[in-house]
Design a protein around this motif. Structure first.
Motif, PDB file in Angstrom:
ATOM      1  N   ARG A 151       0.382  -4.923   4.539  1.00  0.00           N
ATOM      2  CA  ARG A 151       1.632  -5.364   5.160  1.00  0.00           C
ATOM      3  C   ARG A 151       2.853  -5.024   4.301  1.00  0.00           C
ATOM      4  O   ARG A 151       3.939  -5.524   4.528  1.00  0.00           O
TER       5      ARG A 151
ATOM      6  N   GLY B 171       1.838 -10.754   7.524  1.00  0.00           N
ATOM      7  CA  GLY B 171       0.669 -11.381   6.911  1.00  0.00           C
ATOM      8  C   GLY B 171      -0.123 -12.207   7.894  1.00  0.00           C
ATOM      9  O   GLY B 171      -0.217 -11.868   9.071  1.00  0.00           O
TER      10      GLY B 171
ATOM     11  N   THR C 173      -0.691 -12.702   2.508  1.00  0.00           N
ATOM     12  CA  THR C 173      -0.458 -11.321   2.911  1.00  0.00           C
ATOM     13  C   THR C 173      -1.202 -10.404   1.962  1.00  0.00           C
ATOM     14  O   THR C 173      -1.823 -10.857   0.993  1.00  0.00           O
TER      15      THR C 173
ATOM     16  N   LYS D 110      -6.189 -11.345  -0.439  1.00  0.00           N
ATOM     17  CA  LYS D 110      -4.953 -11.875   0.124  1.00  0.00           C
ATOM     18  C   LYS D 110      -4.074 -12.513  -0.944  1.00  0.00           C
ATOM     19  O   LYS D 110      -4.550 -13.134  -1.880  1.00  0.00           O
TER      20      LYS D 110
END
Length: 248
Positions: free
Chosen positions: A163, A135, A159, A103
């Protein structure tokens, strides 16, 4: 109408007898070989093992949001626990998909949290309010968000590459919105909005964050191990993560 889909071709004038199981599985095996039916990795798929189709269908129905009692009736399950087996499979698949990517926060930094801890924080299968179009929100479950929709200026926002399309669309929409508002403002006041304009400052902060995230995702996508990485927060430079052997 015969009661069976595959009926015996000989000694079956009234169509009351099905294929013998040996013939049925043999014909299906031959069909898969002739059609070269494979999975996503190129391995042969034996459609003679029909329970695979049953499992796939049940999982697809649950993933589509079909109520458990409807799926129970569809498959002839006597107990909810039989159907919940497929719901568990769905949850495990959601976690695997979440952990595939590292992430990234809104300022382009790789999130330092353990990926499994992030999944527990987000609660994908229970906390829909933590799942965002672009996200996820890492705000602890008992805390209430006070930022409204200002996720791109929040250090709890993360995110990843899954995405990217939404992030690119959001950047384009925001830039177009700024252009339209500047045109309207100039027509009304004779000059464009300055950097001290509160609304413009907020939108510019969003576009800056989005560009940082997209640049970081590009850099992380070509990391030496070939795995997509993630980014976070606002206002700090993007950096590469150099640790080898990370879990995604």
């Amino acid at each position: 109408m015969p009661r069976y889909l595959f009926v015996r071709t000989r000694g079956n004038r009234l169509g009351r007898h099905p294929y013998p199981s040996e013939t049925y599985h043999g014909r299906l095996r031959e069909l898969t070989e002739r059609l070269n039916v494979t999975d996503s990795t190129g391995r042969p798929v034996r459609i003679s093992r029909t329970h695979r189709f049953r499992h796939t269908r049940a999982t697809d129905l649950i993933n589509a949001g079909v109520p458990i009692h409807v799926v129970m009736r569809y498959f002839g399950h006597l107990m909810p626990t039989m159907t919940m087996h497929y719901a568990k499979t769905r949850s495990e698949a959601a976690e695997r998909e979440f952990l595939r990517y590292k992430k990234v926060t809104a300022d382009g930094r790789v999130a330092s949290n353990d990926p499994s801890d992030l999944f527990d924080l987000v609660h994908l299968d229970q906390r829909a309010d933590r799942v965002l179009p672009n996200g996820w929100c890492l705000l602890p479950p008992r805390q209430v968000c006070a930022k409204g929709n200002a996720c791109l200026t929040c250090d709890k926002f993360v995110t990843d590459g899954s995405r990217r399309d939404e992030l690119e669309r959001q950047l384009e929409d925001t830039e177009n919105l700024i252009s339209r508002r500047q045109t309207q403002f100039t027509a009304r006041h004779g000059e464009p909005m300055g950097v001290d304009n509160i609304w413009l400052a907020g939108r510019m902060a969003e576009t800056t964050a989005l560009r940082k995230v997209l640049i970081s995702l590009d850099e992380l996508a070509v990391h030496s191990d070939g795995k997509t990485r993630a980014v976070r927060g606002t206002g700090t430079p993007t950096r590469r993560e150099t640790t080898e052997g990370d879990n995604c």
